[in-house]
Design a protein around this motif. Structure first.
Motif, short mmCIF file in Angstrom:
data_model
loop_
_atom_site.label_atom_id
_atom_site.label_comp_id
_atom_site.label_asym_id
_atom_site.label_seq_id
_atom_site.Cartn_x
_atom_site.Cartn_y
_atom_site.Cartn_z
N PHE A 1 33.08 32.87 90.23
CA PHE A 1 33.39 32.05 89.05
C PHE A 1 32.82 30.63 89.16
O PHE A 1 32.82 29.89 88.19
N PHE B 1 30.40 28.68 86.67
CA PHE B 1 30.87 28.33 85.33
C PHE B 1 31.59 26.99 85.29
O PHE B 1 32.05 26.55 84.23
N GLN C 1 34.67 26.09 83.18
CA GLN C 1 34.52 26.04 81.72
C GLN C 1 34.66 27.47 81.18
O GLN C 1 33.71 28.26 81.25
N LYS D 1 31.94 29.10 78.99
CA LYS D 1 30.72 29.56 79.66
C LYS D 1 30.96 30.93 80.30
O LYS D 1 30.11 31.81 80.25
N TYR D 2 32.13 31.07 80.89
CA TYR D 2 32.47 32.38 81.49
C TYR D 2 32.55 33.45 80.40
O TYR D 2 32.06 34.56 80.57
N SER E 1 29.11 34.51 79.28
CA SER E 1 28.50 35.33 80.33
C SER E 1 29.09 36.74 80.33
O SER E 1 28.37 37.73 80.45
#
Length: 201
Positions: A172, A175, A178, A181-182, A185
């Motif tokens: 993780f 990212f 954030q 953003k995760y 993805s």
């Protein structure tokens, strides 16, 4: 609204004016092992009050001891400690509910919940430990806070799995805490992208 819907509402709707109006619902629940409570809105006082009354009756009449809610695990764990008498930091439910500091804070930190949390604490004081009610968050929004709590706990008990957990959580790191953003993805994730877990996980 078409006639079929109106007919269905008239046939199946149960008016709720007082706690006893929940009787048909409690009879329907009978001795079910799990009861799932849905909701039509987030944040209306009326809904919170009805849910509280139903929860109280499930606890007192059906011996429900596990409340799993759509809330962040770390914040709910603070509530859980408070209602079970383990919390030596907070003096009342209002203070405890300040732990819900991620939007929407009002979803759990509200007047109706203050009353319910205090009721749970008083109820638990009269119960043996195995009969006490727990309050647990099962939401996934507090991903990083939850991982922090796991590491803190493992370090506190001097677990041999601290490094293993840190390695598992390392995926993780790109990212930067954030969640958006995760989320982006994860939307493009493909099974072939799977990162192998560290040995022993």
């Amino acid at each position: 609204m078409n006639d079929k819907v109106i007919k269905g509402i008239k046939e199946y709707a149960i008016a709720f004016n007082e706690t006893n109006d929940l009787d048909p619902l409690l009879q329907e629940i009978n001795n079910k092992k799990s009861v799932l409570l849905g909701e039509s809105s987030h944040g209306t006082s009326e809904l919170y009050k009805i849910r509280t009354e139903l929860s109280k009756r499930l606890i007192t009449e059906k011996e429900c001891t596990f409340l799993a809610v759509e809330g962040d695990w770390p914040a709910c764990q603070i509530v859980n400690h408070y209602i079970k008498g383990f919390d030596k930091v907070h003096s009342n439910a209002r203070e405890v509910l300040k732990s819900f500091n991620r939007w929407p804070t009002w979803m759990w930190a509200n007047e109706e919940m203050i009353d319910f949390i205090e009721w749970l604490k008083e109820y638990n004081q009269l119960q043996s430990q195995n009969k006490q009610v727990g309050f647990y968050g099962i939401d996934v929004y507090s991903l990083w806070e939850s991982m922090d709590e796991i590491i803190k706990y493992l370090e506190k008990i001097h677990s041999l799995n601290v490094e293993t957990a840190k390695q598992a959580f390392a995926c993780f790191e790109p990212f930067n805490r954030q969640p958006e953003k995760y989320g982006v993805s994860a939307a493009f994730y493909h099974p072939s992208d799977r990162i192998p877990l560290p040995q022993g996980m």
